[in-house]
Design an enzyme around this catalytic site. Structure first.
Site, PDB file in Angstrom:
ATOM      1  N   SER A   1      50.938 -54.127 -19.521  1.00 12.04           N
ATOM      2  CA  SER A   1      49.870 -53.625 -18.651  1.00 12.04           C
ATOM      3  C   SER A   1      50.465 -53.459 -17.258  1.00 12.04           C
ATOM      4  O   SER A   1      51.431 -54.145 -16.910  1.00 12.04           O
ATOM      5  CB  SER A   1      48.721 -54.647 -18.595  1.00 12.04           C
ATOM      6  OG  SER A   1      47.797 -54.294 -17.585  1.00 12.04           O
TER       7      SER A   1
ATOM      8  N   TYR B   1      46.017 -63.512 -18.264  1.00  7.41           N
ATOM      9  CA  TYR B   1      46.283 -62.181 -18.825  1.00  7.41           C
ATOM     10  C   TYR B   1      47.551 -61.601 -18.195  1.00  7.41           C
ATOM     11  O   TYR B   1      48.444 -61.114 -18.890  1.00  7.41           O
ATOM     12  CB  TYR B   1      45.085 -61.259 -18.560  1.00  7.41           C
ATOM     13  CG  TYR B   1      45.239 -59.878 -19.154  1.00  7.41           C
ATOM     14  CD1 TYR B   1      44.976 -59.652 -20.503  1.00  7.41           C
ATOM     15  CD2 TYR B   1      45.650 -58.791 -18.378  1.00  7.41           C
ATOM     16  CE1 TYR B   1      45.116 -58.384 -21.058  1.00  7.41           C
ATOM     17  CE2 TYR B   1      45.791 -57.527 -18.920  1.00  7.41           C
ATOM     18  CZ  TYR B   1      45.518 -57.331 -20.265  1.00  7.41           C
ATOM     19  OH  TYR B   1      45.663 -56.074 -20.812  1.00  7.41           O
TER      20      TYR B   1
HETATM   21  N1  LIG Z   1      42.117 -50.921 -22.311  1.00  4.87           N
HETATM   22  C1  LIG Z   1      42.842 -51.107 -21.213  1.00  4.87           C
HETATM   23  O1  LIG Z   1      42.429 -50.738 -20.111  1.00  4.87           O
HETATM   24  C2  LIG Z   1      44.197 -51.755 -21.313  1.00  4.87           C
HETATM   25  C3  LIG Z   1      45.025 -51.684 -20.181  1.00  4.87           C
HETATM   26  C4  LIG Z   1      46.292 -52.281 -20.241  1.00  4.87           C
HETATM   27  C5  LIG Z   1      46.689 -52.931 -21.395  1.00  4.87           C
HETATM   28  N2  LIG Z   1      45.849 -52.999 -22.468  1.00  4.87           N
HETATM   29  C6  LIG Z   1      46.335 -53.705 -23.651  1.00  4.87           C
HETATM   30  O2  LIG Z   1      46.334 -52.819 -24.744  1.00  4.87           O
HETATM   31  C7  LIG Z   1      46.164 -53.563 -25.946  1.00  4.87           C
HETATM   32  C8  LIG Z   1      45.017 -52.946 -26.732  1.00  4.87           C
HETATM   33  O3  LIG Z   1      43.846 -53.039 -25.932  1.00  4.87           O
HETATM   34  P1  LIG Z   1      42.523 -52.191 -26.245  1.00  4.87           P
HETATM   35  O4  LIG Z   1      41.982 -51.761 -24.949  1.00  4.87           O
HETATM   36  O5  LIG Z   1      42.803 -51.226 -27.320  1.00  4.87           O
HETATM   37  O6  LIG Z   1      41.594 -53.398 -26.757  1.00  4.87           O
HETATM   38  P2  LIG Z   1      40.538 -53.447 -27.954  1.00  4.87           P
HETATM   39  O7  LIG Z   1      39.798 -54.723 -27.758  1.00  4.87           O
HETATM   40  O8  LIG Z   1      39.767 -52.184 -28.035  1.00  4.87           O
HETATM   41  O9  LIG Z   1      41.470 -53.562 -29.257  1.00  4.87           O
HETATM   42  C9  LIG Z   1      42.271 -54.692 -29.469  1.00  4.87           C
HETATM   43  C10 LIG Z   1      42.341 -54.962 -30.946  1.00  4.87           C
HETATM   44  O10 LIG Z   1      43.195 -56.090 -31.150  1.00  4.87           O
HETATM   45  C11 LIG Z   1      42.608 -56.887 -32.157  1.00  4.87           C
HETATM   46  N3  LIG Z   1      43.037 -58.269 -32.018  1.00  4.87           N
HETATM   47  C12 LIG Z   1      42.729 -59.135 -31.019  1.00  4.87           C
HETATM   48  N4  LIG Z   1      43.270 -60.325 -31.256  1.00  4.87           N
HETATM   49  C13 LIG Z   1      43.935 -60.223 -32.428  1.00  4.87           C
HETATM   50  C14 LIG Z   1      44.686 -61.140 -33.200  1.00  4.87           C
HETATM   51  N5  LIG Z   1      44.843 -62.421 -32.799  1.00  4.87           N
HETATM   52  N6  LIG Z   1      45.249 -60.707 -34.350  1.00  4.87           N
HETATM   53  C15 LIG Z   1      45.069 -59.430 -34.769  1.00  4.87           C
HETATM   54  N7  LIG Z   1      44.366 -58.519 -34.075  1.00  4.87           N
HETATM   55  C16 LIG Z   1      43.798 -58.917 -32.918  1.00  4.87           C
HETATM   56  C17 LIG Z   1      41.104 -56.764 -31.938  1.00  4.87           C
HETATM   57  O11 LIG Z   1      40.370 -57.114 -33.120  1.00  4.87           O
HETATM   58  C18 LIG Z   1      40.972 -55.303 -31.566  1.00  4.87           C
HETATM   59  O12 LIG Z   1      40.713 -54.487 -32.704  1.00  4.87           O
HETATM   60  C19 LIG Z   1      45.909 -55.000 -25.543  1.00  4.87           C
HETATM   61  O13 LIG Z   1      47.116 -55.716 -25.611  1.00  4.87           O
HETATM   62  C20 LIG Z   1      45.482 -54.869 -24.093  1.00  4.87           C
HETATM   63  O14 LIG Z   1      45.757 -56.032 -23.362  1.00  4.87           O
HETATM   64  C21 LIG Z   1      44.620 -52.425 -22.460  1.00  4.87           C
END
Ligand SMILES: NC(=O)c1ccc[n+]([C@@H]2O[C@H](COP(=O)([O-])OP(=O)(O)OC[C@H]3O[C@@H](n4cnc5c(N)ncnc54)[C@H](O)[C@@H]3O)[C@@H](O)[C@H]2O)c1
Length: 262
Positions: free
Chosen positions: A132, A145
């Site tokens: 991130s 985080y």
């Molecule tokens: N959305 C944003 O703005 C953003 C920005 C920077 C980084 N990220 C990172 O991107 C990645 C995806 O985020 P997103 O926005 O798609 O989130 P999201 O919540 O939409 O999807 C995350 C998925 O990971 C799964 N998950 C969580 N814990 C788990 C575990 N222990 N084992 C297996 N699966 C698990 C959840 O069930 C979910 O389906 C994350 O690492 C998040 O930190 C997101």
């Protein structure tokens, strides 16, 4: 013909957000894709699926073995599974710190550790992790985080250094705010609505990103299109990390409401 024809890819966090979009894009680009998440997804079509927690080492190991048994190899991993969290350090319960570090950082370690087994044997592979912008520069209230994501950046760089001579590349993506269930849940928390417009404004492109825009970056890093790219932290943030938008550009006449103003 797709960018990933004949490739076998593992995508974690495949049921939602970035992982869901990446899974569908990789299928569309010709890959055999195996998604991983806690629960069966419904949105995409054409991929295999394993339900487990990325903190569960025997489950991660067994899934990689099953992929290699069925498909003979593993070419790419995009590790999107992750959770949000944070808060002021002096108020943060240890259990909450450990939950975020366990999923985001230890989960990345475990998925990479087991994906590397077939990759080392075949002397090729591409590992893509999701950190991130918050793991690069820190942000207000980020604590657990941001620490987890900073760890993902350095773990990925170290993977790149350690496994390069075995033909394995490792890169991470550092997204800005992307419109997914995770970011929506944060912005829906009590008291957060007032910050949404300011966060949007800090993205110099004037909007949050789309999951498909991260999937496109993952496709580049997973495929041979990036064959000379390793140890890179690719910021995909619409300009968020380009400093505070104080409004000088607007005063200089650089902001146009409509294309016809040009
Ligand atoms: N959305 C944003 O703005 C953003 C920005 C920077 C980084 N990220 C990172 O991107 C990645 C995806 O985020 P997103 O926005 O798609 O989130 P999201 O919540 O939409 O999807 C995350 C998925 O990971 C799964 N998950 C969580 N814990 C788990 C575990 N222990 N084992 C297996 N699966 C698990 C959840 O069930 C979910 O389906 C994350 O690492 C998040 O930190 C997101």
């Amino acid at each position: 013909m797709g960018c990933l024809d004949d490739k076998v890819a593992l995508v974690t966090g495949a049921a939602s957000g970035l992982g869901e979009a990446t899974t569908q894009r990789f299928v569309d680009e010709g890959a055999v894709v195996i998604g991983v998440d806690l629960e069966e997804p419904s949105a995409w079509k054409g991929a295999g699926f394993h339900a487990f927690d990325v903190r569960d080492e025997p489950a991660v190991s067994a899934a990689v073995d099953a992929i290699v048994d069925e498909h003979g190899r593993l070419d790419a991993v995009v590790h999107c599974a992750g959770v949000a969290g944070g808060g002021p350090v002096h108020l943060l319960p240890l259990e909450e710190w450990e939950r975020v570090i366990a999923v985001n950082l230890t989960g990345t370690f475990l998925v990479a550790k087991h994906a590397l087994r077939p990759m080392v044997a075949q002397r090729s592979g591409s590992i893509v992790t999701i950190a991130s912008i918050e793991g690069v520069q820190g942000t207000e209230g980020g604590s657990s985080y941001n620490a987890s994501k900073g760890g993902v950046v350095l773990l990925t760089k170290n993977l790149a250094i350690d496994y390069a001579r075995l033909g394995i590349r490792a890169n991470c993506i550092c997204p800005g705010f992307i419109d997914t269930p995770m970011s929506r849940a944060i912005l829906d928390l009590p008291g957060m609505a007032q910050f949404k417009d300011r966060y949007v404004d800090e993205h110099k492109l004037g909007r949050f990103g789309r999951a498909e825009e991260i999937a496109a970056a993952a496709l580049f890093l997973a495929s041979e299109e990036s064959s000379f790219v390793t140890r890179h932290a690719l910021v995909v943030d619409g300009g968020f990390t380009g400093g505070t938008r104080a409004g000088l550009a607007d005063a200089l006449g650089l902001s146009f409401a409509r294309a016809s103003d040009l």
